[in-house]
Design an enzyme around this catalytic site. Structure first.
Site, short mmCIF file in Angstrom:
data_model
loop_
_atom_site.label_atom_id
_atom_site.label_comp_id
_atom_site.label_asym_id
_atom_site.label_seq_id
_atom_site.Cartn_x
_atom_site.Cartn_y
_atom_site.Cartn_z
N LYS A 25 0.83 -1.20 0.00
CA LYS A 25 0.00 0.00 0.00
C LYS A 25 0.86 1.25 0.00
O LYS A 25 0.60 2.22 -0.72
CB LYS A 25 -0.92 0.02 1.23
CG LYS A 25 -2.05 -1.00 1.21
CD LYS A 25 -3.00 -0.76 2.38
CE LYS A 25 -4.13 -1.79 2.38
NZ LYS A 25 -3.67 -3.10 2.88
N ARG A 95 -3.69 2.11 8.33
CA ARG A 95 -3.85 0.85 7.60
C ARG A 95 -2.55 0.09 7.60
O ARG A 95 -1.47 0.67 7.48
CB ARG A 95 -4.27 1.11 6.15
CG ARG A 95 -5.42 2.07 5.97
CD ARG A 95 -5.76 2.28 4.52
NE ARG A 95 -6.49 1.16 3.97
CZ ARG A 95 -6.88 1.09 2.69
NH1 ARG A 95 -6.59 2.06 1.86
NH2 ARG A 95 -7.56 0.04 2.26
N GLY A 104 -4.88 -11.71 6.16
CA GLY A 104 -4.89 -11.93 7.60
C GLY A 104 -4.43 -10.73 8.40
O GLY A 104 -4.40 -10.78 9.62
N MET A 106 -4.21 -6.57 9.77
CA MET A 106 -5.14 -5.75 10.54
C MET A 106 -6.11 -4.99 9.65
O MET A 106 -5.76 -4.51 8.58
CB MET A 106 -4.34 -4.75 11.39
CG MET A 106 -5.17 -4.05 12.43
SD MET A 106 -4.34 -2.61 13.12
CE MET A 106 -4.81 -1.36 11.93
N ARG A 339 -3.30 -1.57 -6.55
CA ARG A 339 -2.47 -2.77 -6.43
C ARG A 339 -2.79 -3.69 -7.59
O ARG A 339 -3.84 -3.56 -8.23
CB ARG A 339 -2.71 -3.48 -5.10
CG ARG A 339 -4.13 -3.94 -4.90
CD ARG A 339 -4.35 -4.51 -3.51
NE ARG A 339 -5.76 -4.79 -3.27
CZ ARG A 339 -6.23 -5.17 -2.10
NH1 ARG A 339 -5.43 -5.31 -1.06
NH2 ARG A 339 -7.52 -5.41 -1.95
N HIS A 455 -1.78 -42.27 -0.95
CA HIS A 455 -2.15 -43.09 -2.11
C HIS A 455 -3.32 -42.45 -2.87
O HIS A 455 -3.29 -42.31 -4.10
CB HIS A 455 -2.53 -44.50 -1.65
CG HIS A 455 -2.99 -45.39 -2.77
ND1 HIS A 455 -4.32 -45.53 -3.11
CD2 HIS A 455 -2.29 -46.16 -3.64
CE1 HIS A 455 -4.42 -46.36 -4.14
NE2 HIS A 455 -3.21 -46.76 -4.47
N ARG A 561 4.02 -47.06 -14.54
CA ARG A 561 4.10 -47.99 -13.40
C ARG A 561 3.35 -49.27 -13.75
O ARG A 561 2.13 -49.24 -13.92
CB ARG A 561 3.48 -47.33 -12.16
CG ARG A 561 4.28 -46.14 -11.65
CD ARG A 561 3.45 -45.26 -10.76
NE ARG A 561 2.47 -44.54 -11.57
CZ ARG A 561 2.05 -43.30 -11.33
NH1 ARG A 561 2.52 -42.64 -10.30
NH2 ARG A 561 1.14 -42.73 -12.10
N ARG A 617 8.70 -48.65 -15.91
CA ARG A 617 9.32 -49.15 -14.68
C ARG A 617 8.87 -50.59 -14.45
O ARG A 617 7.67 -50.86 -14.37
CB ARG A 617 8.92 -48.28 -13.49
CG ARG A 617 9.56 -48.73 -12.17
CD ARG A 617 9.20 -47.81 -11.02
NE ARG A 617 7.82 -48.01 -10.57
CZ ARG A 617 7.24 -47.27 -9.63
NH1 ARG A 617 7.91 -46.28 -9.06
NH2 ARG A 617 6.00 -47.51 -9.27
N SER A 750 16.54 -41.69 -13.78
CA SER A 750 15.29 -40.97 -13.50
C SER A 750 15.13 -40.90 -11.99
O SER A 750 15.11 -41.93 -11.31
CB SER A 750 14.09 -41.70 -14.12
OG SER A 750 12.90 -41.00 -13.81
N THR A 753 11.77 -39.11 -6.70
CA THR A 753 11.95 -38.23 -5.53
C THR A 753 11.01 -38.55 -4.38
O THR A 753 11.27 -38.11 -3.26
CB THR A 753 11.81 -36.76 -5.95
OG1 THR A 753 10.61 -36.61 -6.72
CG2 THR A 753 13.00 -36.31 -6.76
N ASN A 754 9.93 -39.30 -4.63
CA ASN A 754 9.08 -39.67 -3.50
C ASN A 754 9.87 -40.57 -2.54
O ASN A 754 9.97 -40.29 -1.34
CB ASN A 754 7.83 -40.41 -3.99
CG ASN A 754 6.96 -39.55 -4.88
OD1 ASN A 754 7.11 -38.34 -4.92
ND2 ASN A 754 6.07 -40.17 -5.62
N ASP A 755 10.42 -41.65 -3.07
CA ASP A 755 11.18 -42.56 -2.21
C ASP A 755 12.52 -41.96 -1.80
O ASP A 755 13.02 -42.22 -0.70
CB ASP A 755 11.40 -43.91 -2.91
CG ASP A 755 10.23 -44.86 -2.67
OD1 ASP A 755 9.39 -44.55 -1.81
OD2 ASP A 755 10.16 -45.90 -3.33
N CYS A 818 10.80 -38.24 -12.09
CA CYS A 818 9.45 -38.77 -12.31
C CYS A 818 8.64 -38.86 -11.02
O CYS A 818 7.53 -39.38 -11.02
CB CYS A 818 9.50 -40.14 -12.98
SG CYS A 818 10.34 -41.41 -12.01
N TYR A 838 14.50 -33.58 -18.44
CA TYR A 838 13.04 -33.52 -18.45
C TYR A 838 12.50 -33.67 -17.04
O TYR A 838 13.19 -34.13 -16.12
CB TYR A 838 12.44 -34.60 -19.36
CG TYR A 838 12.67 -36.01 -18.87
CD1 TYR A 838 11.80 -36.62 -17.96
CD2 TYR A 838 13.77 -36.76 -19.33
CE1 TYR A 838 12.02 -37.91 -17.52
CE2 TYR A 838 14.00 -38.05 -18.88
CZ TYR A 838 13.13 -38.62 -17.98
OH TYR A 838 13.34 -39.89 -17.52
#
Length: 870
Positions: A25, A95, A104, A106, A339, A455, A561, A617, A750, A753-755, A818, A838
């Site tokens: 502002k 303000r 959030g 004031m 803004r 899952h 998969r 895979r 490849s 990254t989850n595991d 992947c 990729y």
């Protein structure tokens, strides 16, 4: 220390700090003032002051109060009025204004500086006692709510009772005497709630209001918003002290909000709302129904024309759609704020394309300014924004889109009713791979447990279906076939609506809006494709998913998969037959029955991806996942096999490449299916598929050495001329550290990254998200969920080592990602920086990834959404 040794700047003073110092502002008011736009005079207390206040144990930093006093004196000189004067007082608004827009923060305090004496002086000087007492009652209410935490409903009830007694509907129908009486009632409410009278001293009012703005930076709602929007905690907020201008002085005064383009569609035109004889908060408070902005033209033609010209000037200056607040006082226009306007994804695309056509911005700037995450809105059905809904419960917005339909409580029912043509919502405590047949048929998924990478969430995103996970307000009684939402008891078959974009769960049907992929969308993505270096592939396990991915612009499949292929009703019995085999001969016989089915799977995918690479895979999960729970086993032989396959930590046990080494006939069958499918498709289409065979969970070079030998030998038995690559999924820390050794036997890497995240952090994803991870994020132990965005310091550093050592051993080796992170913008930017070839993500996230990859390239080149003036 404050910037340049000071904490306060007038709007007409130059400052080098920009929005980081003056807040959004403040910088807008300063820029408008310096452009000659009509803005009330005032000054900004900087974010430096807020940070110093917090570090000083919530004590006002030394030197701030006298500095505010000096700028207040300058404001008095500019306006010709005195703050706290009893005859014709200077009044101000206070303000908050952080560098990043934060709902959030004031609320505004208007009319600050009024007291019992000065309200009488204001009434005399303006000849309008009604206006004076209307302004005073607003101050008492706002100050009471914002500074002292008085329940605003008490003020509202007093106002409602007075209108009822007077027999009027609107605030503007109350007389000066009515409002004088209301002031007395408000002051009494304040005294009862606070324990002391409303402060009469104007400077005390101002000092406490400034502190209240600083304190609002750390309110729970502000902290929640910052966490949700990844805003740093140490930015602080600025405070804007602005000369009051009054829209509540009669018929030639008013207030409103205007947009330079339609924030819903992005189209040019006159958009906004206006209220005559009103102050700013009336427009958003819902107390009176605003009029369309065009109605202002008949009432106040000159200010209206000036407003339109100023709006155009501001958009030209900032080169972006603007959200403008304004007030008209006795026929004179003032702008209170400008803004960058919040807008829908549709409006963001339309306005960006239009501004390129108009020469306001470049294609690069248009691509850079689109919020990649917001594009998800356009790829799925959404709840009609105009629909009035009552939210019964909330969960995690695990997969975008919305769906309405009868709730069903198990996968079998979902499959039956879904195949019968019903749009059902599968409601579960949580889903497992065994539920895949129900997930395929359900229109949407709702679970009581699980997180953003559970899952249900992962499968739903892959299928492009909405999912709300971890819904605490959901309980299920499977025996009674009932469930409850937020305490409301429901039966299976009752209609519910889930909004996977927001996490809302609604009882009953709701009107949905169809996906909105349009020409603007295609235009922006076309520009993005010209700018990005990273290729974008999709995670897809079926021909349908592959076709959808290609429709969304995928450049191949980065993860197919194969385990999902064996969960289907016609496959699972044969898979279990293989698992139950007494030896290799029986196992090979069972696999022979699966071979033609597996070949057919691959043929469909290769045809859908003709000319593009497909990474398959080989079987990854532990074999127990294909068997029923122990308590549901129908005979002793099956129970014995289930017990034999049980492991204490199955995700770190006999899975991935370990299956292929212990039972090579499983992988041999899959390789045969791949090679035969490729040959069949080449014979039909004349084009050989680009096949990449991936071995999961390799941690030792010798594992891949042996598996490569099995793969090559099996493939050569089928065809001596078949072309394919053999690589591995990098998902263990040791694989990253020893990437140079593994690269000797790999044609590509490849990153799974989850595991890799689970094994690096030692977190079980499902357990972490269900138990301690939320607390970690709330308490600041972690800034981001590492299953949503790559943990760059830990997981990311291992990836960097793997890239350097892998390509050091084999120059130019193909590398991609992947895991679920492949569709998350910050993770995509990190992959771009690593030099990966990729990213691969679920089909419905491909457009998002295409845009994010372009934005990563633009950022590297130093091109951002910012343009001159904004």
């Amino acid at each position: 220390m404050p910037t340049n040794g000071r904490f306060v700047y007038d709007f007409d003073e130059p400052s080098e700090g920009g929005r980081e110092l003056l807040g959004g502002k403040g910088v807008g008011l300063a820029e408008m003032t310096q452009l000659g736009v009509p803005v009330p005079a005032g000054f900004t207390v900087t974010t430096d002051a807020c940070r110093a206040y917090v570090l000083n144990g919530k004590e006002v930093p030394e030197g701030l109060e006298p500095e505010i006093e000096r700028h207040l004196s300058a404001l008095e000189e500019k306006t010709g009025k005195r703050f706290g004067d009893a005859s014709d007082p200077l009044l101000v608004s206070v303000r908050s204004g952080a560098a990043v827009s934060m709902p959030g923060m004031m609320d505004t305090i208007l009319n600050l500086g009024l007291n019992d004496e000065s309200v009488e002086g204001l009434a005399r000087s303006t000849g309008n006692p009604r206006f004076a007492f209307d302004s005073y009652r607003r101050l008492i209410q706002m100050y009471g709510e914002v500074v002292d935490g008085v329940d605003g409903q008490r003020f509202e009830r007093a106002l409602t009772e007075l209108k009822s007694e007077r027999g009027v509907q609107q605030d503007v129908e109350l007389s000066a005497d009515d409002l004088r009486e209301l002031v007395g009632a408000f002051k009494e409410i304040y005294r009862e709630e606070v324990g002391q009278p409303f402060p009469e001293d104007a400077r005390r009012q101002l000092g406490r209001a400034v502190k209240a703005v600083f304190d609002s930076w750390d309110t729970p709602r502000a902290q929640v918003y910052r966490r949700a929007n990844r805003i740093p905690d140490d930015l602080g907020t600025a405070v804007n002290v602005v000369q009051m201008v009054f829209g509540n002085k009669g018929s030639t005064s008013g207030t409103g909000v205007a947009f330079t383009r339609d924030p819903s569609t992005g189209e040019q035109g006159v958009y906004g709302e206006f209220l005559a004889d009103a102050q700013g908060e009336d427009v958003v408070a819902g107390i009176r129904t605003p009029e369309p902005l065009e109605a202002m033209e008949a009432r106040m033609p000159e200010p209206f024309e000036q407003l339109l010209a100023t709006m155009q000037r501001l958009e030209q200056h900032y080169r972006d759609m603007q959200d403008i607040e304004f007030t008209v006082e006795d026929g004179r226009l003032y702008l209170l704020q400008t803004r960058s306007a919040k807008r829908t994804a549709t409006a963001a695309l339309r306005s960006a394309v239009s501004m390129v056509d108009e020469g306001l911005i470049s294609r690069e700037q248009a691509v850079a300014r689109i919020d990649a995450g917001q594009l998800d809105q356009l790829l799925h059905p959404m709840i009609d924004p105009t629909a009035e809904v009552e939210v019964a419960a909330r969960g995690l917005n695990a997969s975008p889109g919305a769906a309405s339909g009868p709730a069903v409580l198990d996968a079998e029912t979902a499959e039956q009713r879904g195949q019968a043509g019903e749009d059902v919502i599968l409601v579960r405590w949580e889903t497992t791979p065994d539920d895949i047949h129900g997930l395929l048929q359900a229109r949407g998924i709702l679970t009581a447990h699980g997180g953003m990478t559970s899952h249900a969430a992962v499968v739903a995103r892959g299928m492009g279906k909405p999912c709300v996970a971890g819904c605490e307000g959901l309980t299920i009684d499977l025996e009674a076939r009932t469930f409850s939402l937020g305490g409301r008891e429901l039966a299976e078959g009752d209609v519910i609506t889930i909004d996977g974009g927001t996490g809302r769960v609604i009882i009953g049907p709701v009107e949905l809006v169809a996906p909105q992929i349009n020409e603007d969308f295609e235009t922006i993505l076309g520009w993005a494709d010209e700018l990005r270096r990273l290729k974008v592939r999709a995670n897809a396990d079926t021909p349908e998913d592959a076709a959808k991915a290609r429709e969304f612009g995928a450049q191949g499949i980065g993860l197919c998969r194969t385990e999902h292929m064996f969960m289907a009703e016609d496959r699972l019995p044969r898979m279990r037959e293989m698992i139950m085999a007494s030896g290799e001969e029986e196992r090979r016989a069972a696999l022979e029955k699966l071979l033609p089915l597996q070949q057919g799977d691959f043929e469909g995918i290769f045809e859908a991806m003709a000319g593009l690479p497909v990474t398959i895979r080989l079987l990854d999960p532990p074999l127990h996942e294909f068997l029923p729970p122990l308590e549901e086993a129908p005979d002793e032989r099956l129970r014995e096999r289930i017990v034999a396959l049980q492991e204490a930590n199955p995700m770190l046990g006999t899975r991935g490449c370990r299956l292929g080494l212990l039972w090579p006939e499983i992988y041999e069958m899959q390789v045969r299916a791949i090679i035969r499918a490729a040959a069949a498709v080449e014979e039909r289409t004349g084009e050989a598929p680009l096949v990449e065979i991936m071995h999961p969970l390799v941690g030792l070079a010798e594992e891949l050495h042996r598996l490569r030998a099995i793969t090559v030998a099996t493939a050569q038995e089928e065809s001596e001329t078949a072309e394919y690559l053999v690589g591995t999924m990098i998902e263990l820390p040791r694989a990253c550290i020893c990437a140079d050794e593994i690269a000797e036997y790999a044609d590509f890497f490849s990153f799974g990254t989850n595991d890799l995240t689970q094994t690096t952090l030692g977190f079980s994803r499902d357990d972490a998200e269900g138990k301690f991870l939320t607390r970690y994020l709330e308490d600041g132990v972690l800034e981001r969920n590492p299953f949503e965005t790559i943990d760059q310091r830990g997981v990311g550093e291992l990836m960097r080592i793997a890239v350097e050592r892998g390509r050091g051993a084999k120059e130019g080796m193909k590398m991609g990602i992947c895991g679920e992170h492949g569709g998350e913008p910050d993770s995509i930017a990190f992959c771009h920086g690593l030099g990966l070839d990729y990213v691969s993500c679920s089909p419905y996230r491909v457009p998002l990834a295409r845009l994010a990859a372009a934005q990563a390239a633009l950022k590297e080149a130093g091109i951002t959404a910012s343009v001159a003036g904004g």
